[in-house]
Design an enzyme around this catalytic site. Structure first.
Site, PDB file in Angstrom:
ATOM      1  N   ARG A   1      14.462 -22.353   4.779  1.00  0.00           N
ATOM      2  CA  ARG A   1      15.813 -22.218   5.318  1.00  0.00           C
ATOM      3  C   ARG A   1      15.909 -21.229   6.483  1.00  0.00           C
ATOM      4  O   ARG A   1      16.427 -21.567   7.549  1.00  0.00           O
ATOM      5  CB  ARG A   1      16.787 -21.721   4.216  1.00  0.00           C
ATOM      6  N   THR A   2      15.439 -20.012   6.257  1.00  0.00           N
ATOM      7  CA  THR A   2      15.694 -18.964   7.240  1.00  0.00           C
ATOM      8  C   THR A   2      15.004 -19.293   8.557  1.00  0.00           C
ATOM      9  O   THR A   2      15.605 -19.262   9.634  1.00  0.00           O
ATOM     10  CB  THR A   2      15.190 -17.613   6.696  1.00  0.00           C
TER      11      THR A   2
ATOM     12  N   HIS B   1      17.875  -8.851   3.034  1.00  0.00           N
ATOM     13  CA  HIS B   1      17.815 -10.130   3.761  1.00  0.00           C
ATOM     14  C   HIS B   1      19.207 -10.305   4.383  1.00  0.00           C
ATOM     15  O   HIS B   1      20.014 -11.103   3.928  1.00  0.00           O
ATOM     16  CB  HIS B   1      17.491 -11.249   2.767  1.00  0.00           C
TER      17      HIS B   1
HETATM   18  N1   CP Z   1      17.195 -18.202   1.246  1.00  0.00           N
HETATM   19  C1   CP Z   1      16.026 -18.078   1.892  1.00  0.00           C
HETATM   20  O1   CP Z   1      15.674 -17.038   2.428  1.00  0.00           O
HETATM   21  O2   CP Z   1      15.261 -19.214   1.922  1.00  0.00           O
HETATM   22  P1   CP Z   1      13.836 -19.328   2.604  1.00  0.00           P
HETATM   23  O3   CP Z   1      12.889 -18.450   1.847  1.00  0.00           O
HETATM   24  O4   CP Z   1      13.462 -20.783   2.492  1.00  0.00           O
HETATM   25  O5   CP Z   1      13.942 -18.888   4.023  1.00  0.00           O
END
Ligand code: CP
Length: 649
Positions: free
Chosen positions: A58-59, A136
């Site tokens: 996602r990020t 985060h």
């Molecule tokens: N929510 C999140 O940080 O997802 P990823 O680890 O896929 O980036």
């Protein structure tokens, strides 16, 4: 081509609440543009580098999509294991090099504080995409954005945060943000996975914010009764309303319990943050349709930063209250908004949202080391030194340092003075000295006596204590103070007393009693905590609230030394309102100080040298009951050990 301003987003606190609101406005605009398939070229000519030392879906992809959608370009190392990091290149060198290729860096890293290092070394702005178990912040922006969309507001929402709250970095950023927005938090951790102490301590010390913890079972079986078990009489989030970032006239809700839960924020077990032997998934939370059946949960949305494992049942996906895919989708407009915010901020002057305590400077051979084994300083020690700031602590008896990188706190047991080469076990009586040693860069921190002695420091022996006031003399001086105040203050009904914690507060309560005895007027009385960076004023007289606006405030303390305490207390008062006048009452005036502050009322003048220390003991007692307290004032010399008496406060 626009040069992006050097605004790093390493922690959620790097953004003010106004900036977050602005980012949400921009996200709305970009979401609408995406919906209408409008091509954008705001970031045309700009390049973003994504440096991901840990996996991500996602990020990383939403950041990259956001930059593409804005007409910019993206460079990336497919995996940092395919970069020169595997040859041993440091993070600092990597970001310095990549800054020459890109205008903006997005970094994810397994070590706590890595994003801070990247931000320090990269001349271009850095966005933290998750560093270790620390924070985060851009995920938090997505979470808040969706939560606000669903609920229409953030203030006063009640959010249950469930699962691995110990290592979940999204949780830590979210908690700090919800506290600032005045939301209520209910923590429901898996056993042994509670919110870390350093996060709790920081919330308490900086924002006066506390929240309740319930077990997962209580949450599942009694979600309907949460309002009854949640708010304590002190209404945990109320203090957050009075931080500098909330309007002063926002009136806190009058201790009411929330009618319902507004959101569940579910998180997965963070196996990758654990040592090899602890990665086995324990009996972990499982959130399914049953958890939403209770009456209080009817309006609650279900959130999750994703990826999920088994903690969130797939049967929930079709429930309109499940918003976790919307959180992931919001990643694009929200991260477009972050880039858009940088672009529109270019050339503007920005007020830093959180002025920090000054950085402590230690000599190379006496710098303390961060105790967090996952701190970036423990892994990139070739060029990185631990850096600390003084952390707000709840009392002068405790000295806490906060690591500049991972934000873990270090409780100091032994301090040393570099010039006299003496060491001391830290206690309350040393607090003022330590502040001065910090200013003159002569503070040394030791883990223990062995370390101190091996560093060539000798033990401190202070001169003998000499009693200069006994309980009767203190009682007379207090009466003298009260008499001065009664004679000087024409309208005692307009007077409020504020005692500096801890002995000033005891003295303030006694003065209130003495004034009441003579005049029948009992001025409102509060205590002020000067070691918190935010609100630290609480009533001592059983009242629910304490007003300073338009009042004549008499600040009360035991001894006036440098005057810094008075200045800090005034700053706290000012956050609460504008008094008509502020006066100072002290039991003892030593006759010299660093700031030009003169007390209006003095119990006794006791001239001392700078190398002497005056220690006041005022026992808390029920003055009305006429108990005789074991009070005393002693003086002792520190000249012998400090060798340079003029340096001591
Ligand atoms: N929510 C999140 O940080 O997802 P990823 O680890 O896929 O980036």
């Amino acid at each position: 081509m626009t040069r992006l301003p050097k605004y790093d987003v390493v922690s959620i606190e790097d953004l003010s609440l106004d900036e977050i609101e602005r980012i949400f406005e921009l996200a709305d605009q970009f979401a609408a543009a995406l919906e209408q398939r409008k091509p954008l070229d705001l970031a045309s000519g700009l390049i973003m580098a994504t440096l991901f030392y840990e996996p991500s879906t996602r990020t990383r992809l939403s950041f990259e999509s956001a930059m593409h959608r804005l007409g910019g370009a993206v460079i990336s190392s497919a995996e940092m294991s395919a970069s020169s990091a595997v040859k041993g290149e440091s993070l600092a060198d990597t970001v310095r090099v990549v800054s020459a290729y890109a205008d903006l860096i997005v970094v994810r890293h397994p070590y706590d504080g890595a994003a801070r290092v990247a931000a320090d070394y990269a001349p271009c702005p850095v966005f933290n995409a998750g560093d270790g178990s620390r924070q985060h912040p851009t995920q938090t922006l997505c979470d808040l954005y969706v939560l606000q969309k669903k609920k229409g507001r953030l203030k006063d929402l009640t959010v249950a945060i469930c699962g691995d709250l110990k290592f979940g970095r999204t949780v830590h950023s979210l908690i700090y943000a919800l506290a600032r927005f005045g939301a209520n938090i209910v923590a429901a951790p898996n056993q042994g996975m509670g919110v870390p102490d350093h996060v709790l301590a920081r919330l308490a010390a900086e924002r006066g914010y506390k929240f309740s913890t319930v077990t997962i079972d209580e949450l599942k079986s009694q979600a309907g009764g949460l309002d009854a078990m949640y708010l304590t009489p002190s209404a945990p989030h109320q203090m957050a309303l009075f931080t500098s970032e909330m309007p002063l006239d926002a009136s806190p809700p009058a201790g009411q319990a929330p009618a319902s839960l507004d959101a569940f924020y579910v998180t997965r077990f963070q196996h990758e943050r654990r040592a090899a032997g602890e990665r086995e998934r324990p009996d972990y939370l499982r959130f399914d349709a049953g958890a939403l059946k209770t009456s209080r949960a009817q309006e609650a949305v279900v959130m999750h930063p994703l990826p999920r494992t088994d903690e969130l049942a797939y049967e929930l996906d079709s429930d309109p209250r499940a918003v976790y895919f919307e959180q992931a989708a919001a990643g694009v407009p929200v991260r477009m908004a972050l880039i858009g915010w940088l672009l529109e901020s270019a050339g503007k002057t920005r007020v830093r949202p959180n002025p920090e305590q000054p950085l402590l400077v230690f000599k190379a051979d006496n710098a303390p080391r961060c105790a967090n084994p996952n701190c970036i300083t423990r892994h990139e020690g070739r060029y990185l030194r631990s850096r600390f700031r003084l952390a707000p602590a709840v009392s002068r008896a405790v000295l806490m340092l906060r690591c500049e990188f991972c934000e873990r706190e270090l409780k100091v047991e032994y301090v040393g003075h570099a010039r006299s080469r003496r060491y001391y076990r830290f206690d309350e009586s040393l607090y003022g000295y330590v502040r001065q040693w910090i200013d003159e860069q002569s503070l040394v921190i030791f883990d223990d006596v062995k370390q101190a002695e091996e560093s060539g420091y000798g033990p401190y022996r202070r001169g003998p204590q000499r009693e200069i006031m006994n309980a009767d003399e203190i009682a007379r001086a207090s009466e003298e103070l009260a008499a001065q105040m009664i004679a000087d203050l024409p309208d005692l009904t307009a007077v409020s007393l504020v005692g500096v914690v801890s002995r000033g507060a005891v003295l303030a309560a006694r003065l209130r009693h003495l004034i009441q005895r003579q005049t029948k007027v009992a001025p409102p009385c509060a205590a002020v905590e000067v070691h918190r960076s935010h609100d630290g004023l609480y009533p001592l007289d059983g009242s629910e609230s304490f007003d300073v606006e338009g009042r004549t405030v008499v600040l009360v303390d035991d001894v006036i030394n440098s005057g810094w305490t008075v200045q800090r207390a005034m700053a706290t008062l000012w956050k609460r309102g504008r008094p008509a006048a502020v006066k100072l009452a002290v039991l003892i005036d030593r006759g010299h100080r660093a700031l030009p502050i003169r007390p209006s009322y003095v119990g006794k003048n006791i001239p001392t040298t700078r190398g002497e220390r005056v220690l006041v003991r005022l026992a808390e007692h029920d003055a009305a009951a006429g108990q005789k307290p074991a009070d005393r004032v002693v003086i002792y010399s520190m000249v012998e050990s400090l060798k340079q008496p003029e340096d001591a406060p």
